[in-house]
Design a protein around this motif. Structure first.
Motif, PDB file in Angstrom:
ATOM      1  N   ALA A  72      57.686   1.353 -27.290  1.00  0.00           N
ATOM      2  CA  ALA A  72      58.251   0.003 -27.252  1.00  0.00           C
ATOM      3  C   ALA A  72      57.218  -0.999 -26.744  1.00  0.00           C
ATOM      4  N   ALA A  73      56.454  -0.619 -25.743  1.00  0.00           N
ATOM      5  CA  ALA A  73      55.416  -1.507 -25.206  1.00  0.00           C
ATOM      6  C   ALA A  73      54.323  -1.758 -26.242  1.00  0.00           C
ATOM      7  N   ASP A  74      53.901  -0.714 -26.956  1.00  0.00           N
ATOM      8  CA  ASP A  74      52.886  -0.877 -28.000  1.00  0.00           C
ATOM      9  C   ASP A  74      53.387  -1.746 -29.146  1.00  0.00           C
ATOM     10  N   ALA A  75      54.665  -1.601 -29.495  1.00  0.00           N
ATOM     11  CA  ALA A  75      55.247  -2.430 -30.558  1.00  0.00           C
ATOM     12  C   ALA A  75      55.216  -3.903 -30.155  1.00  0.00           C
ATOM     13  N   TYR A  76      55.537  -4.195 -28.903  1.00  0.00           N
ATOM     14  CA  TYR A  76      55.509  -5.578 -28.428  1.00  0.00           C
ATOM     15  C   TYR A  76      54.078  -6.116 -28.396  1.00  0.00           C
ATOM     16  N   ARG A  77      53.132  -5.277 -27.973  1.00  0.00           N
ATOM     17  CA  ARG A  77      51.727  -5.679 -27.964  1.00  0.00           C
ATOM     18  C   ARG A  77      51.275  -6.052 -29.379  1.00  0.00           C
ATOM     19  N   LYS A  78      51.631  -5.243 -30.357  1.00  0.00           N
ATOM     20  CA  LYS A  78      51.262  -5.515 -31.751  1.00  0.00           C
ATOM     21  C   LYS A  78      51.905  -6.800 -32.240  1.00  0.00           C
TER      22      LYS A  78
END
Length: 57
Positions: A42-48
């Motif tokens: 979820a954190a990586d998706a938001y970063r992207k």
């Protein structure tokens, strides 16, 4: 723009969260906390999302 994802350290978790073994992921943009997520995915998706919106804007 500098966006990073890292696991929140135990110093920034509540005593209860540490006891339950909860892991929290922070998203940092230009040195400021912009999101807290229960999973790395979820954190990586938001970063992207942040990186994509910056490129389009």
């Amino acid at each position: 723009m500098n966006v990073t994802v890292h696991e929140r350290d135990n110093q920034h978790l509540s005593r209860e969260a540490r006891a339950m073994g909860i892991v929290v992921w922070d998203v940092i943009q230009n040195g400021e906390l912009v999101g807290i997520f229960p999973s790395r995915d979820a954190a990586d998706a938001y970063r992207k999302e942040l990186e994509t919106s910056k490129q389009q804007g």
